[in-house]
Design a protein around this motif. Structure first.
Motif, short mmCIF file in Angstrom:
data_model
loop_
_atom_site.label_atom_id
_atom_site.label_comp_id
_atom_site.label_asym_id
_atom_site.label_seq_id
_atom_site.Cartn_x
_atom_site.Cartn_y
_atom_site.Cartn_z
N ASP A 1 -4.26 10.08 1.07
CA ASP A 1 -4.84 9.96 -0.27
C ASP A 1 -6.23 10.58 -0.32
O ASP A 1 -6.61 11.19 -1.33
N THR B 1 0.83 -1.21 0.00
CA THR B 1 0.00 0.00 0.00
C THR B 1 0.86 1.25 0.00
O THR B 1 0.59 2.21 -0.73
N ILE C 1 2.77 1.72 -3.47
CA ILE C 1 1.88 2.24 -4.50
C ILE C 1 1.65 3.73 -4.28
O ILE C 1 1.71 4.54 -5.22
N LEU D 1 -7.96 3.91 -3.59
CA LEU D 1 -8.81 2.74 -3.74
C LEU D 1 -8.14 1.51 -3.13
O LEU D 1 -8.79 0.68 -2.49
N GLN D 2 -6.82 1.41 -3.33
CA GLN D 2 -6.07 0.29 -2.74
C GLN D 2 -6.18 0.30 -1.22
O GLN D 2 -6.45 -0.73 -0.59
N ALA D 3 -5.97 1.49 -0.62
CA ALA D 3 -6.06 1.61 0.83
C ALA D 3 -7.49 1.40 1.32
O ALA D 3 -7.71 0.78 2.37
N ILE E 1 -9.96 -0.42 -0.11
CA ILE E 1 -10.37 -1.82 -0.23
C ILE E 1 -9.79 -2.64 0.91
O ILE E 1 -10.48 -3.46 1.53
N ARG E 2 -8.52 -2.40 1.21
CA ARG E 2 -7.90 -3.14 2.31
C ARG E 2 -8.55 -2.79 3.64
O ARG E 2 -8.83 -3.68 4.46
N THR F 1 -6.41 5.85 -7.59
CA THR F 1 -5.95 4.46 -7.63
C THR F 1 -5.29 4.06 -6.31
O THR F 1 -5.55 2.97 -5.77
N SER F 2 -4.45 4.94 -5.80
CA SER F 2 -3.78 4.67 -4.54
C SER F 2 -4.79 4.62 -3.39
O SER F 2 -4.73 3.73 -2.53
#
Length: 309
Positions: A160, A2, A5, A124-126, A128-129, A121-122
């Motif tokens: 973010d 995370t 990214i 979204l990664q955080a 979702i986790r 995008t960054s």
């Protein structure tokens, strides 16, 4: 992953914003460039936090190095405040009296749009986790991010999220400046971005300081841990239980227990060590200290509770 990214996304965005700030002479773009460079630098501190906090415990640090993650995350939060918030606010205040128009605003909009995609995008990664972990614990994503001891995840999430809001503020400030012809609106955008970063920095500083000072586990986690102790065939009752975070997702447990049976002192000591080793085998337990209860001490009760945070 995370943090990595987020780091590469922030570096790309920072370069693009810096170029756009030079081309457009926009105060809001300068604030956004400072924001992204601050975030990119902070990711380095977060990577250091992850590495230092993951070191195994030794004789000098019997509870491990987990709290160093909070220290480096605190440094990163101060970086947001100084390099991001203060610089943006000061630059905006200096530009309030300026009547210089934003040049080539299309360049600013394009860069802001690309930055929004990369930052999104960054984030979204955080997100979702965070949502996945929140569901595992039966709580909301927001409550999990605020309360979690995973300081790196919280930092990336908030940075973010603030970046996305900041991009909207900058784009809106430039648009209002174009529509009204009043250059001060661009400077106001810079100030608003700085205030946003200040709020994020204060939240991150507050949470890291809380864990550094010493934060005990939530009542729900304490109840679950107490019930887990009582499920052991060796433990008859628990009269004292203290659980404290000594690092991201790392716990230090102190308990007074009454062992089942009436064994000799030598056997009791051995059984205590065996119980401690079994508890320490759990991936989130850094260390355990058990002692024997006094006969007249009341037993603790651990009722079923809600979600763990």
């Amino acid at each position: 992953m995370t943090v990595i990214i987020a780091f590469f996304a922030n570096v790309l965005v920072a370069v693009a914003k810096t170029v756009a700030a030079v081309v457009t002479s926009s105060a809001s773009m300068v604030a956004e460039a400072a924001h992204s460079w601050a975030d990119a630098g902070n990711e380095i501190f977060l990577l250091i936090a992850d590495r230092r906090g993951a070191r195994r415990k030794d004789a000098r640090h019997p509870l491990g190095y987990g709290r160093s993650a909070f220290v480096w995350s605190l440094v990163a939060a101060f970086g947001i405040f100084t390099a991001g918030s203060i610089v943006s606010i000061m630059h905006g205040v200096q530009e309030l009296a300026s009547d210089e128009p934003v040049e080539s605003p299309v360049v600013a909009y394009v860069v802001l749009g690309v930055a929004f995609v990369l930052e999104g995008t960054s984030f979204l990664q955080a997100f979702i986790r965070s949502r996945r972990l929140a569901r595992e614990r039966g709580t909301s994503t927001w409550d999990y991010v605020i309360e979690t001891s995973d300081t790196t995840l919280r930092a990336v999430f908030f940075e973010d999220a603030a970046a996305l809001v900041g991009l909207l503020i900058a784009g809106g400030a430039i648009a209002v400046h174009q529509i009204t012809g009043v250059a001060a609106w661009d400077a106001v955008g810079s100030i608003l971005v700085g205030l946003l970063l200040g709020v994020v920095a204060v939240v991150l500083i507050w949470r890291n300081m809380a864990f550094l000072v010493g934060t005990s586990a939530s009542p729900v986690l304490r109840a679950r841990a107490g019930r887990a102790l009582l499920e052991s065939a060796d433990i008859e009752r628990v009269t004292y239980l203290h659980i404290e975070y000594v690092g991201p997702n790392r716990l230090f447990i102190v308990a007074e227990i009454d062992l089942a049976g009436d064994a000799r002192e030598h056997d009791v000591a051995r059984r205590l060590r065996e119980v401690e080793r079994r508890i320490e085998a759990h991936p989130v337990v850094e260390a355990v200290v058990l002692s024997l209860s006094v006969d007249d001490e009341p037993s603790l009760e651990f009722a079923e509770a809600g979600p763990v945070r």
